[in-house]
Scaffold this motif. Structure first.
Motif, mmCIF file in Angstrom:
data_model
loop_
_atom_site.group_PDB
_atom_site.id
_atom_site.type_symbol
_atom_site.label_atom_id
_atom_site.label_comp_id
_atom_site.label_asym_id
_atom_site.label_seq_id
_atom_site.Cartn_x
_atom_site.Cartn_y
_atom_site.Cartn_z
ATOM 1 N N ASP A 189 2.813 -3.966 8.173
ATOM 2 C CA ASP A 189 1.664 -4.235 7.318
ATOM 3 C C ASP A 189 0.954 -5.517 7.760
ATOM 4 O O ASP A 189 -0.287 -5.582 7.817
ATOM 5 N N PRO A 245 0.794 -1.223 0.000
ATOM 6 C CA PRO A 245 0.000 0.000 0.000
ATOM 7 C C PRO A 245 0.829 1.278 0.000
ATOM 8 O O PRO A 245 0.314 2.353 -0.321
ATOM 9 N N ARG A 246 2.094 1.170 0.391
ATOM 10 C CA ARG A 246 2.985 2.335 0.392
ATOM 11 C C ARG A 246 4.364 1.895 -0.073
ATOM 12 O O ARG A 246 4.633 0.709 -0.224
#
Length: 783
Positions: free
Chosen positions: A206, A194-195
């Motif tokens: 995560d 996601p990043r």
């Protein structure tokens, strides 16, 4: 009016009339756990040794795991298989690893029942059992329990987590991955993180986030429904990736070296009661140099490598703590059975001097010390796949000898913590009963009050091999119910029975003493010699760390134990004994599809793992992309395989066509077109033609000619002096992008192709373009 429910498959208890007003409904009852059933949280650390947790005597700070230990018990006599996939299969099935087809990691599968990497469906998973009894089941992190060739978009998916009883999955399917730029799978499909690392992403954080989310998703709908969370971070397996501040928190902590670490940890273990008061620290390992004999630069580098590892472990503990804190905040922690274990002893895959890239270990290509030293300030960051040296491996398994992959206690004895505040009265106590990870499943089932199922989804189940140690959780003086346990890993064998342990090391007690490296095969003649004179005997009931070989004085007992090993081997599919490693890795294995020489790939599709992808190493091959270049040009990856740790990439950048081969992150061999590719539809082709034989022992794959063609015309060529010898690890192949850790630093991830990419074909037939005139021109141009 209350609902009438009935068990599916039984007689319908309602009434069926001609119309609804003269009928009475009834509903199939959903699977519901008994009210008050405990949650089950199993945490599996990776490559974490007996002497590396704070509550097992280590100076590394693990306050959250220490907190679990303070709320329950620590075992000093828990055993694993000495390798990750085999151990993980035992933890989830309660059966021995060869009976699971998991003699070794899935990448080393061979065509024998105990070795093929396919866990039989008659060996049901804990998740399958608990799901049938109304539990929510979640798998988070490392799986590594299916043949690598099945980790593809073609499946089969029946051995993926969702096929083995887990209702939700988030993690990675293989043995390791970058913590900064991981290969991620969500349920049955590939996703991207996601990043980015630059935005603060780290895999362990995560995984903790997803664990909390999955539990919360269910609890907000059905607060009484228990869960089973199998939490398997990639830590502390290589790469040792951690934000710099966590590593810096150990600055100077290991400057006294591995010998001093062992002495410190051993003294603390005796104080904690983790080892007996009369125990002896094992000998100095012949494969490990004395700390005082190292140069100042060596000590500086090796200390930093251990600081990075320590920060990685503490960082992991922090995120485990976040999951525990969440459970406490929702009132679930006291009624959660928590079991924490490592899958094997500390890992020696960093080699004698450590490495900035673990892929060098798998390719017989250790880097020069000077190269490692030059990267000292970047260790733990996304540019490297770092791992510490053998000395810290040996120290991490204090007080035992040896390490992962070997069946001495350093490879098979691991920290094991159990807590269930609502169900276990013990607090902060130590248990000395002999146990093996196959005993975890029957213990959990006994604690939650569920019988082992006779069938799962219509498949008759095999008997559990494990025995419950639930009785020992309440009684420190209880007898050990496990009396016998065999071990075999890559030809290294052992057998335990009633306080005695026989070990047959392969290739020997150490590499130095054997004068032979790890991973060589065992012949019938060698096996006979080993059985005649290669077994050692230890009375571990009084010799905790296997220091005194008493085989000469107990010949009859040793012979009986060797016979017991063979009896167990026959019972659990251990034969044939195979000491090979590289030979197993490169041996031909069945793929999902029928054998073929041509492979066609499409953009925006799931990546393909190394062992399901075309085997391009050390052989002639071509890569051909069918593309359309718009006006104004295009750029991006056409096809790539691997990561910054090693691999290749075929791509367009600045209008030009490029092919780069990344040799174990040490050298880049590249060829580029001199001119930009014009707009329009084109066939862009790379060819590799070997010009010599590989030198596998030296870590160098075949040298060869790199050639680029545009619409059949040769436009560039160069010769690479060598290429990758054995494997890209990690080695996923991707069409149209380079997600995660990019093969080269020429472009940012994912660098998707911006034109139209129809297909990319990889041809292994050996049919290469012959253009003698163009080749002559190229040769003259190089003069």
């Amino acid at each position: 009016m209350s609902l009438t429910e009935y068990t599916a498959g039984t007689v319908f208890p309602g009434v069926i009339g001609r119309t609804a007003d003269e009928s009475t409904p009834a509903w199939p009852a959903p699977a519901r756990a008994e009210r008050g059933s405990p949650n089950v949280l199993t945490v599996v650390l990776d490559d974490t040794g007996f002497g590396q947790l704070g509550c097992y005597g280590s100076p590394i700070r693990t306050p959250n795991l220490d907190r679990v230990a303070a709320a329950g018990v620590r075992f000093s006599n828990m055993h694993t298989t000495a390798l990750c996939s085999p151990s993980r299969s035992c933890i989830l099935t309660g059966r021995n690893h060869h009976s699971n087809g998991m003699a070794a990691i899935t990448e080393l599968a061979t065509g024998y029942p105990g070795y093929n990497g396919n866990i039989p469906f008659e060996n049901g998973f804990l998740s399958e059992t608990l799901a049938e009894h109304g539990y929510s089941t979640y798998m988070i992190g490392k799986w590594h329990l299916i043949p690598s060739s099945q980790e593809t978009g073609a499946g089969p998916y029946d051995r993926w987590p969702l096929g083995r009883g887990y209702q939700r999955f988030y993690g990675f399917l293989g043995g390791d991955t970058s913590q900064w730029e991981p290969d991620l799978t969500y349920d049955n499909h590939q996703v991207e993180p996601p990043r980015t690392a630059a935005e603060g992403y780290h895999l362990t954080a995560d995984l903790a986030d997803k664990s909390i989310q999955f539990i919360a998703d269910a609890k907000q709908v059905d607060p009484d429904k228990p869960f089973h969370l199998h939490f398997c971070p990639g830590a502390t397996h290589a790469p040792h990736h951690v934000p710099k501040a966590w590593a810096d928190g150990y600055a100077g902590a290991f400057d006294d070296g591995w010998d001093a670490y062992r002495e410190q940890v051993f003294a603390r273990q005796v104080e904690l009661g983790i080892v007996p008061a009369d125990a002896e620290l094992s000998r100095h390992d012949p494969d490990v140099p004395e700390w005082g004999a190292l140069t100042d630069d060596q000590r500086r580098l090796y200390s930093r490598m251990m600081e990075v590892f320590a920060g990685f472990l503490e960082h992991t503990d922090h995120h485990i703590g976040r999951v525990l804190d969440f459970l406490e905040s929702i009132g679930e922690l006291d009624n959660t059975i928590v079991m924490v274990v490592s899958d094997n002893g500390a890992s020696a895959e960093g080699g004698l001097t450590g490495t900035t890239n673990e892929a060098q270990f798998f390719n017989n290509a250790p880097e020069p010390f000077e190269d490692s030293l030059a990267a000292i300030d970047e260790l733990g960051g996304p540019r490297h796949f770092n791992h510490y040296p053998w000395g810290w491996t040996w120290a991490g398994n204090t007080p035992f000898r040896r390490w992962k992959r070997e069946t001495y206690r350093g490879g098979t004895s691991d920290p094991f913590i159990v807590a269930w505040p609502q169900g276990i009265a013990a607090r902060g106590e130590v248990r000395t009963q002999y146990a093996h990870i196959i005993d975890m499943v029957p213990t959990i089932l006994e604690l939650v009050g569920i019988d082992a199922p006779k069938t799962i989804r219509g498949v008759t189940q095999s008997p559990l091999h494990g025995v419950s140690f639930a009785h020992a959780l309440a009684d420190p003086g209880a007898d050990s119910r496990r009396r016998t346990q065999y071990f075999e890993m890559l030809g290294h064998r052992a057998i335990y029975h009633d306080g005695w342990r026989a070990v047959c090391p392969w290739p020997g007690p150490s590499f130095a003493e054997a004068e032979q490296a790890f991973g060589d095969p065992i012949s019938e003649h060698q096996l006979a010699q080993l059985d005649q004179s290669g077994w050692e005997l230890y009375h571990v009931a009084v010799d905790f760390a296997e220091n005194h070989d008493v085989a000469a004085d107990n010949r009859e007992r040793l012979i009986a134990l060797i016979g017991t090993w063979y009896a167990e081997a026959g019972k659990y599919d251990v034969l044939p004994v195979d000491g090979s490693a590289v030979a197993r890795m490169v041996s031909e294995k069945p793929l999902v599809a029928a054998p073929r020489d041509t492979f066609t790939y499409y953009p925006n599709t799931q990546s393909v793992p190394f062992f399901a992808a075309p085997r391009v190493l050390n052989r002639p091959h071509s890569i051909t992309a069918d593309v359309e270049i718009p006006d104004g040009g295009a750029e991006g990856v056409l096809l790539c395989q691997g990561t910054s740790a090693g691999g290749y990439s075929f791509y367009l950048r600045d209008g030009r066509l490029h092919y780069v081969h990344n040799w174990v992150a040490r050298e880049l061999f590249r060829v580029s077109s001199p001119d930009a590719i014009p707009a329009g539809r084109h066939e862009l082709r790379f060819e590799f033609e070997p010009t010599g034989a590989p030198d596998i022992a030296a870590g160098r794959g075949a040298p060869g000619l790199f050639q680029l063609y545009v619409d059949g015309t040769l436009v560039a060529e160069t010769e690479a002096p060598y290429t990758t010898a054995i494997v890209f690890n990690p080695g996923q192949l991707t069409c149209g992008a380079d997600p995660g850790s990019t093969v080269v630093a020429d472009y940012p991830a994912p660098f998707r192709f911006s034109g139209t990419l129809h297909t990319v074909k990889v041809d292994l037939s050996g049919h290469l373009i012959t253009d003698e005139e163009a080749e002559l021109r190229m040769a003259l141009a190089r003069q």
